[in-house]
Design a protein around this motif. Structure first.
Motif, PDB file in Angstrom:
ATOM      1  N   SER A 468       0.954  -1.044  -0.340  1.00 21.51           N
ATOM      2  CA  SER A 468      -0.042   0.378  -0.066  1.00 21.51           C
ATOM      3  C   SER A 468       1.065   1.268  -0.188  1.00 21.51           C
ATOM      4  CB  SER A 468      -1.031   0.387   1.574  1.00 21.51           C
ATOM      5  OG  SER A 468      -0.302   0.486   2.515  1.00 21.51           O
ATOM      6  N   ARG A 469       1.925   1.169  -0.397  1.00 25.89           N
ATOM      7  CA  ARG A 469       4.046   2.267   0.070  1.00 25.89           C
ATOM      8  C   ARG A 469       3.924   2.460  -1.745  1.00 25.89           C
ATOM      9  NH1 ARG A 469       2.668   5.079   3.557  1.00 25.89           N
ATOM     10  NH2 ARG A 469       5.279   5.880   3.741  1.00 25.89           N
ATOM     11  N   HIS A 504      -5.369   0.125  -0.600  1.00 24.89           N
ATOM     12  CA  HIS A 504      -4.672   1.291  -0.153  1.00 24.89           C
ATOM     13  C   HIS A 504      -5.120   1.829   1.468  1.00 24.89           C
ATOM     14  CE1 HIS A 504      -2.124   5.129   0.606  1.00 24.89           C
ATOM     15  NE2 HIS A 504      -3.121   5.552   0.486  1.00 24.89           N
ATOM     16  N   CYS A 511      -7.570   2.522  -3.131  1.00 24.61           N
ATOM     17  CA  CYS A 511      -6.374   1.112  -3.354  1.00 24.61           C
ATOM     18  C   CYS A 511      -5.345   2.367  -4.179  1.00 24.61           C
ATOM     19  CB  CYS A 511      -7.620   0.135  -4.009  1.00 24.61           C
ATOM     20  SG  CYS A 511      -7.570   0.812  -6.028  1.00 24.61           S
ATOM     21  N   LEU A 512      -4.588   1.625  -4.115  1.00 19.49           N
ATOM     22  CA  LEU A 512      -3.228   2.323  -4.786  1.00 19.49           C
ATOM     23  C   LEU A 512      -2.864   2.402  -6.438  1.00 19.49           C
ATOM     24  CD1 LEU A 512      -1.033   4.758  -3.162  1.00 19.49           C
ATOM     25  CD2 LEU A 512       0.491   2.638  -3.091  1.00 19.49           C
ATOM     26  N   GLU A 554      -4.027   7.122  -5.834  1.00 22.66           N
ATOM     27  CA  GLU A 554      -5.348   6.770  -5.299  1.00 22.66           C
ATOM     28  C   GLU A 554      -6.817   6.767  -5.871  1.00 22.66           C
ATOM     29  OE1 GLU A 554      -6.306   7.478  -0.202  1.00 22.66           O
ATOM     30  OE2 GLU A 554      -4.967   7.712  -1.401  1.00 22.66           O
TER      31      GLU A 554
END
Length: 572
Positions: A468-469, A504, A511-512, A554
């Motif tokens: 998530s990064r 995310h 979500c990313l 995002e």
């Protein structure tokens, strides 16, 4: 506007002033920040350091810290957005921007008052001329007045022919010229902003400023080297650009190294334990000096893709390679430093001899290595991986700000334990990425959508939180695309880009999404920023383009399917 003389127009202006230093969450920015901190300490310049992750963070950080601040330094943030429009500063506030993200916003380039750009314009950046994209307000007012006047005098009783007669030829020509000018401007701006990419490392620019100020040393040079290494490891720049940068840095290594030799006798204890930077042949294997040989070969992107180590055949090939090298499994499964001295000394030559047989043609690379004392020896790539892992591991009550400070401290030789801890985290990160790629290929999760392939990590996936990064998911995307191309029978696989998505924020349901260019292209220029914008407009998807790199966004998870459908239509 761009400034030429950094010493006169940037650094000397800051002396004696209070500075707000806003720094992005990436390795190049952190290294630049470290060099600036050193320079500010030398001249007792007071500053407030605030790390920022995106545009919203930047706006909040400025709003909270702008009182009595007249000088703001932005590191790897703000260059691609209209700063004056986004931050709404007072007219006497000056922003110094050093940002490797490209293309630079034209409003920043042509703002001669508040915005000062420290980085040089790239040769191939293609910045439009001022007259081609901006028009004087007086001209616009004249046109509007002529148009409004004609509209006001029109009476309901006038016929259409009378209207046409009264609307003079000049007004018609002016409107036509205006329309053509706007079409040309839109075309120029589209061509200019079509791709997002990276320019010269910000840390190198600030290191060269330190050199001109006669305040450079080996530590500052090492931080600049780490920043340049991060750019090539994450695929931000082309190989030729990296070669040019390393050639420049080699000159500084030779210069500062010679000064050290002159100061100390060659046989003195200080000379033997002093800080040394060398540029020599090394292996394209992640963290192998701090890991086992087998684990490093398995989890390094280059060797894993070439040997297809996610398959049983690839695993057997790895054992064959180790056997032909004469490296027993017992030795290859213990720490590199604990291996037999003879095997350790011959490891480079053994793997180089077998490189062609196993298609590991680029396993030997040139790299910078730092050594101080008798035991501390770090490759620049090792430090990059350690800092990335430190920056991305936000668990156990650690905020992103704490992780930023830890990553900053990884560069300090006095805090070696933080660097060692970062290396251990980096090992876990690389292992998670490899396992995720292996699972994705085994489960056929890399799916073709026609003009691109995509990989979606669903909620509940093992280690999904790690991805998530931004940096982790970018590393995963590069690894997954190269592995997919290596194992795919589709001839067009190398010409397809990849989009990766991971959960995310579960509370917000977002979500990313990250897009990366195809492997067949040498240029890392990325077209996904504009493509994401167009797809979101067409589908009314709830997208937040908050990151300074426009290829990372995002998105609401429930909008993802129609967002991908729109991308398929756009890119077909």
């Amino acid at each position: 506007m761009y400034i030429e003389d950094l010493k006169k127009d940037f650094y000397n202006v800051l002396i004696g002033k209070r500075i707000l230093l806003l720094v992005n969450y990436d390795i190049d920015a952190i290294c630049t920040c470290k060099i600036l901190q050193y320079l500010f300490r030398c001249d007792s310049i007071i500053y407030t350091l605030v790390p920022v992750q995106g545009i919203t963070d930047l706006q909040n950080a400025y709003e909270e810290n702008c009182e009595e601040i007249k000088y703001v330094v932005l590191v790897n943030c703000g260059g691609t957005i209209d700063i004056v429009d986004s931050l709404q500063p007072e007219e006497d506030v000056v922003f110094f921007v050093i940002d490797s993200h490209k293309p630079t916003d034209v409003c920043n380039i042509y703002n001669n008052g508040q915005i000062r750009l420290l980085s040089k314009a790239e040769d191939d950046e293609g910045i439009p001329e001022f007259e081609e994209i901006f028009q004087d307000e007086s001209e616009e007012d004249d046109q509007n007045c002529s148009d409004d006047g004609s509209g006001d005098e029109d009476g309901a009783e006038e016929s259409r022919q009378a209207k046409r007669r009264r609307l003079g030829e000049e007004a018609v020509l002016r409107r036509r010229e205006r329309r053509l000018w706007e079409e040309k401007r839109d075309r120029l701006m589209f061509n200019y902003t079509q791709f997002s990419y990276y320019g010269h490392s910000s840390a190198v620019i600030i290191f060269e400023l330190a050199w001109k100020l006669s305040k450079d040393n080996m530590d500052l040079l090492w931080w600049a080297i780490v920043a340049v290494t991060e750019q090539i490891l994450l695929g931000k720049v082309e190989n030729y650009q990296y070669v040019l940068e390393t050639g420049n840095l080699q000159g500084h290594v030779a210069r500062l190294g010679y000064q050290g030799e002159v100061l100390y006798d060659e046989n003195s204890t200080h000379h033997k334990t002093a800080l040394k930077i060398t540029y020599d042949k090394d292996l394209n294997l992640a963290l192998y000096r701090h890991w086992t040989v087998e684990a490093s070969l398995r989890h390094s992107m280059y060797s894993a893709v070439k040997l297809k180590l996610w398959t049983l055949r690839g695993e057997n090939k790895l054992h064959e390679l180790l056997a032909e090298m004469g490296l027993p499994l017992v030795q290859s499964r213990q720490k590199f430093n604990a291996m037999d001295l003879v095997l350790r000394q011959e490891f480079h030559s053994m793997i180089a001899k077998l490189a062609d047989k196993y298609q590991l043609h680029d396993i030997v690379i040139a790299s910078f290595t730092l050594q101080y004392g008798f035991r501390s020896r770090y490759c620049a790539a090792d430090v990059v991986y350690a800092m990335l892992a430190t920056l991305e591991f936000t668990g156990r009550g650690k905020s992103p700000g704490d992780c930023f400070v830890d990553a900053l401290d990884c560069l300090s030789r006095q805090k070696k334990d933080l660097l060692e801890d970062g290396i251990e985290k980096a090992k876990r990160m690389l292992m998670c990425i490899f396992k995720q790629v292996q699972a994705a290929l085994d489960m056929h999760q890399v799916i073709s959508a026609g003009p691109f392939v995509y990989l979606v990590l669903q909620e509940g996936t093992l280690d999904a939180k790690m991805f998530s990064r931004p940096h982790c998911i970018t590393l995963l995307a590069h690894f997954a695309l190269k592995a997919h191309v290596a194992s795919s029978r589709n001839r067009k696989a190398s010409s397809l880009p990849l989009i990766a998505s991971a959960p995310h924020d579960l509370d917000k349901g977002t979500c990313l999404i990250v897009g990366i260019p195809p492997t067949c292209e040498d240029s890392p220029k990325n077209f996904f920023g504009r493509a994401f914008e167009r797809a979101a407009e067409k589908t009314s998807a709830r997208m937040l383009p908050d990151y300074f790199d426009s290829s990372i966004v995002e998105l609401k998870t429930e909008d993802r399917t129609r967002f991908f459908d729109a991308l398929t239509t756009l890119l077909s």
